[in-house]
Scaffold this active site. Structure first.
Site, mmCIF file in Angstrom:
data_model
loop_
_atom_site.group_PDB
_atom_site.id
_atom_site.type_symbol
_atom_site.label_atom_id
_atom_site.label_comp_id
_atom_site.label_asym_id
_atom_site.label_seq_id
_atom_site.Cartn_x
_atom_site.Cartn_y
_atom_site.Cartn_z
ATOM 1 N N ARG A 14 52.818 -26.493 -11.789
ATOM 2 C CA ARG A 14 52.316 -24.961 -11.472
ATOM 3 C C ARG A 14 51.110 -26.272 -12.713
ATOM 4 O O ARG A 14 50.276 -25.310 -13.484
ATOM 5 C CB ARG A 14 53.018 -25.093 -13.832
ATOM 6 C CG ARG A 14 53.889 -25.455 -14.683
ATOM 7 C CD ARG A 14 53.680 -24.323 -15.351
ATOM 8 N NE ARG A 14 54.522 -25.329 -16.420
ATOM 9 C CZ ARG A 14 55.852 -25.211 -17.304
ATOM 10 N NH1 ARG A 14 56.576 -25.156 -15.834
ATOM 11 N NH2 ARG A 14 55.906 -26.075 -17.920
ATOM 12 N N ASN B 96 39.986 -27.553 0.867
ATOM 13 C CA ASN B 96 40.635 -26.601 0.087
ATOM 14 C C ASN B 96 39.545 -25.737 -0.906
ATOM 15 O O ASN B 96 39.663 -27.033 -1.514
ATOM 16 C CB ASN B 96 42.236 -26.986 0.274
ATOM 17 C CG ASN B 96 43.048 -26.000 -0.222
ATOM 18 O OD1 ASN B 96 42.755 -25.204 -0.808
ATOM 19 N ND2 ASN B 96 44.330 -25.630 0.426
ATOM 20 N N SER C 289 48.117 -20.340 -3.695
ATOM 21 C CA SER C 289 48.759 -20.337 -4.856
ATOM 22 C C SER C 289 49.342 -19.767 -6.162
ATOM 23 O O SER C 289 49.187 -18.837 -6.374
ATOM 24 C CB SER C 289 47.691 -21.775 -5.224
ATOM 25 O OG SER C 289 48.479 -22.381 -6.853
#
Length: 351
Positions: A111, A139, A175
């Site tokens: 996380r 990215n 994500s």
């Protein structure tokens, strides 16, 4: 050699081990000892997105968020390395601990929350890299405090700055560790965001006289209806490719593990089946001319071949590198090479 180092690294906090591992790779690169860690890989050129990759096996985003270890990572034999996720402004990410190994399942829960030093720092690091032996992907994401209504501004800010340096660019909207980010995969939001990014991509291509491919990375938790909608939008807007998939929020396959209830995205072996299913469904729904990169759960050469058989033109690994070490790269390349040279043994699309 990695088999000797792994017990020590796994005795440490996962995030500390992550940093030490990257420092060790840098040291090996500077001292010329990387061959002790990774076998030499014979070229296996693969032309995708109009780019020729030295081989079809790459590193997924997340390992080197700020582009600080590019040369050392390419020295492991990857055909391409994807750095990031990067955001316009630096951000610390979520509180620690935020990275957890589940060795019994060959899995990781993270996380992290897009912790990174900001796009300007990444640009400086990329400019310092001296030995890019393959293709470099960057990215990009949005800052945590940027509302989704303004997300396009963040992605465009990153796109503008990394465009001259990247071989391809990945738009990360999948994500699970940035609140609300995955809502950008919904059909209306996806169309609005990607249409703006496609317009800027064409503008930048005209400015620089070079068209840099732009890919979109999707989640493994999409329903069939969501996959249909995403494929429709991405096909209509003619993005250059899709990466399938990111981490999953479904922890059912690690139920019973002491860390199973930690919040975050699950990666590694437990995500292989679902990520490959999404890959296969996207391949069936997207234009044949739109390549896919398969990522999620690759821990062996056979896993890499399975991704190719499901429709991937290239594959990426990350968690597998943590559990298997650098030898995984050559194992995957050689497995794909064997299948490519013996097409009667299975259906892997020509590379």
């Amino acid at each position: 050699m990695y088999s000797l180092a792994r017990p020590f690294l796994f005795s440490l906090d996962a995030e500390r081990a992550h940093g030490l591992g990257l420092s060790a790779l840098d040291l090996a690169y500077r001292t010329g000892t990387t061959p002790l860690l990774a076998a030499r890989i014979a070229p296996m050129p693969s032309t995708v997105f109009g780019l020729t990759f030295p081989n079809p096996v790459g590193l997924a985003a997340g390992l080197d968020k700020n582009g600080e270890h590019i040369d050392a990572l390419f020295a492991l034999g990857f055909g391409f390395v994807e750095i990031g996720t990067i955001t316009p402004r630096p951000q610390a990410g979520n509180p620690q601990p935020r990275l957890f190994r589940l060795p019994a399942h060959n899995a990781i829960i993270n996380r992290m929350g897009f912790n990174n030093a900001g796009v300007d720092a990444l640009v400086r690091n990329v400019e310092r890299a001296r030995n890019r032996r393959g293709m470099l992907g960057i990215n990009i994401g949005k800052n945590k405090d940027t509302p989704n209504e303004q997300a396009a501004d963040d992605y465009i800010a990153c796109l503008d700055k990394v465009y001259p340096l990247a071989d391809y660019i990945t738009v990360n909207i999948s994500s699970p560790n940035t609140a609300g980010l995955r809502e950008l995969q919904e059909e209306t939001s996806l169309r609005q965001l990607v249409s703006q990014l496609r317009e800027r991509q064409e503008s930048l291509a005209a400015r620089y006289g070079r068209r840099v491919p732009m890919l979109v990375k999707v989640a493994p938790d999409l329903s069939e209806r969501d996959i249909d909608a995403a494929a429709r939008v991405l096909g209509e807007l003619q993005v250059d490719g899709v990466i399938a998939t990111n981490t999953t929020i479904d922890h059912s396959k690690v139920a019973g593990d002491p860390l199973a209830n930690e919040a975050g995205g699950l990666s590694g072996a437990p995500v292989l089946e679902q990520s490959t299913l999404v890959l296969r469904r996207l391949r069936a729904r997207l234009p044949e001319s739109m390549p896919l990169i398969g990522v999620g759960g690759i821990l062996s050469g056979a896993d890499a071949v399975a991704k190719m058989a499901a429709g991937a033109a290239l594959v990426q690994c990350y968690s597998g590198l943590i559990f298997r070490g650098p030898s995984l790269v050559s194992e995957c390349v050689e497995a794909i090479r064997r299948r490519r040279e013996a097409p009667s043994r299975g259906a892997v699309a020509p590379l």
